[in-house]
Design an enzyme around this catalytic site. Structure first.
Site, PDB file in Angstrom:
ATOM      1  N   SER A 120       0.815  -1.217   0.000  1.00  0.00           N
ATOM      2  CA  SER A 120       0.000   0.000   0.000  1.00  0.00           C
ATOM      3  C   SER A 120       0.844   1.261   0.000  1.00  0.00           C
ATOM      4  CB  SER A 120      -0.925  -0.005   1.227  1.00  0.00           C
ATOM      5  OG  SER A 120      -0.174  -0.169   2.418  1.00  0.00           O
ATOM      6  N   HIS A 141      -2.545  -2.987  -5.792  1.00  0.00           N
ATOM      7  CA  HIS A 141      -3.010  -2.705  -4.432  1.00  0.00           C
ATOM      8  C   HIS A 141      -4.520  -2.846  -4.327  1.00  0.00           C
ATOM      9  CE1 HIS A 141      -3.650   0.452  -1.059  1.00  0.00           C
ATOM     10  NE2 HIS A 141      -3.647  -0.774  -0.561  1.00  0.00           N
ATOM     11  N   GLU A 153      -5.673  -0.325  -7.148  1.00  0.00           N
ATOM     12  CA  GLU A 153      -4.707   0.723  -7.487  1.00  0.00           C
ATOM     13  C   GLU A 153      -3.489   0.042  -8.117  1.00  0.00           C
ATOM     14  OE1 GLU A 153      -3.334   4.601  -4.909  1.00  0.00           O
ATOM     15  OE2 GLU A 153      -3.161   2.651  -3.939  1.00  0.00           O
ATOM     16  N   ASN A 191      -3.369   5.994  -0.058  1.00  0.00           N
ATOM     17  CA  ASN A 191      -2.765   6.182   1.259  1.00  0.00           C
ATOM     18  C   ASN A 191      -2.002   7.487   1.398  1.00  0.00           C
ATOM     19  OD1 ASN A 191      -3.719   3.966   2.700  1.00  0.00           O
ATOM     20  ND2 ASN A 191      -2.260   2.605   1.712  1.00  0.00           N
TER      21      ASN A 191
END
Length: 286
Positions: A120, A141, A153, A191
């Site tokens: 992540s 991800h 992602e 993130n």
């Protein structure tokens, strides 16, 4: 490369078992690996139970459910990954540990296989650098839990090839996911935005701005978030949140990414969230 038909997943935790379920339900042959036999047993049980639930709800035919279960194999040996088309690792969020795994995989899987990381936040370029196939290394991800969340992602490293990207994107779309693409910068998209918000929520709690309940309620009702940031941190794992904040701080070099002392203290105390039974909130440990 040709169409992906077989998948190896490393890590039988919530993320790994969810990814394995997605692959099996969508007709792929799947090997799910974990060095912990208890984790493998738990994953086998939970995946089978979730597939049966899909059948019971009419979201999957009985035949497709049975086929998905047959598609799943469980192992503790990387040697079983020799013939898979792609490996997706979903292990601990540690660059050192992931690099060690990629070195091992690079020596075992076939030359055409893709090595994908569910990281992540960690640099895909750096993970790729320890392999002899950097053009076939990519970030994939998934959001937690993978069978439910609609987003994947995808992150290209500095030398990730178009073929690798296209094959990985097609696989995510086969899983029914919406794909977004990020450059290989610390934290990627989700993130990079989410973790500083969670960290700021910890600062608000740490400095006595409000109670944990009011912080979470404010964000749920005030910004229409389905879950408050502190509750979400418990769901993700406070250790994971702390690890990502450290990656952001080291990778981007800005002090605004410094982890809140309260977050650090909770992790030091073993308060990791739902998985440990206590984090910001207290849970009945399953």
């Amino acid at each position: 490369m040709s169409e992906i038909r077989s998948v190896g997943v490393v890590g039988a935790g919530q993320m790994g078992s969810g990814i394995a379920q997605l692959a099996a339900v969508n007709g792929l042959e799947v090997w799910l690996l974990d060095s912990d036999s208890a984790a493998v047993s738990k994953a086998h049980q939970s995946i089978s139970s979730r597939i049966q639930s899909l059948v019971s709800k009419g979201l999957l035919t009985k035949e497709k459910g049975a086929e998905a279960v047959r598609n799943l194999r469980f192992t503790s040996s990387l040697e079983d990954f020799r013939s898979v088309d792609i490996v997706i690792e979903a292990i601990v969020e540690s660059e050192e540990v992931k690099k060690k795994l990629f070195v091992q995989l690079d020596n075992i899987v076939k030359d055409s296989a893709i090595l994908a990381s569910n990281t992540s936040s960690i640099s895909i370029t750096r993970l790729a650098s320890v392999t002899r196939r950097p053009s076939q290394v990519i970030g994939m991800h998934f959001m937690n839990p993978p069978p439910v969340m609609k987003l994947v992602e995808i992150i290209r490293g500095a030398t990730t090839s178009d073929n690798t990207f296209n094959a990985t994107k097609s696989l995510a779309e086969r899983f029914g996911k919406k794909v977004i693409c990020s450059q290989d910068y610390s934290g990627f998209i989700v993130n990079r935005i989410l973790m500083p918000m969670i960290n700021e929520a910890f600062h608000a709690l740490y400095t006595g701005v409000a109670t944990k309940e009011d912080i979470d309620t404010g964000m749920k009702l005030g910004t229409n978030h389905p879950m408050g940031p502190l509750e979400l941190a418990d769901h993700i794992g406070l250790d994971v949140c702390l690890s990502i904040m450290k990656v952001l701080l080291n990778g981007l070099g800005d002090s605004k990414y410094s982890p809140c002392p309260l977050l650090v203290q909770y992790v030091d105390a073993g308060r990791l969230g739902r998985k440990s039974g206590v984090g910001v909130y207290t849970y009945s440990k399953i």
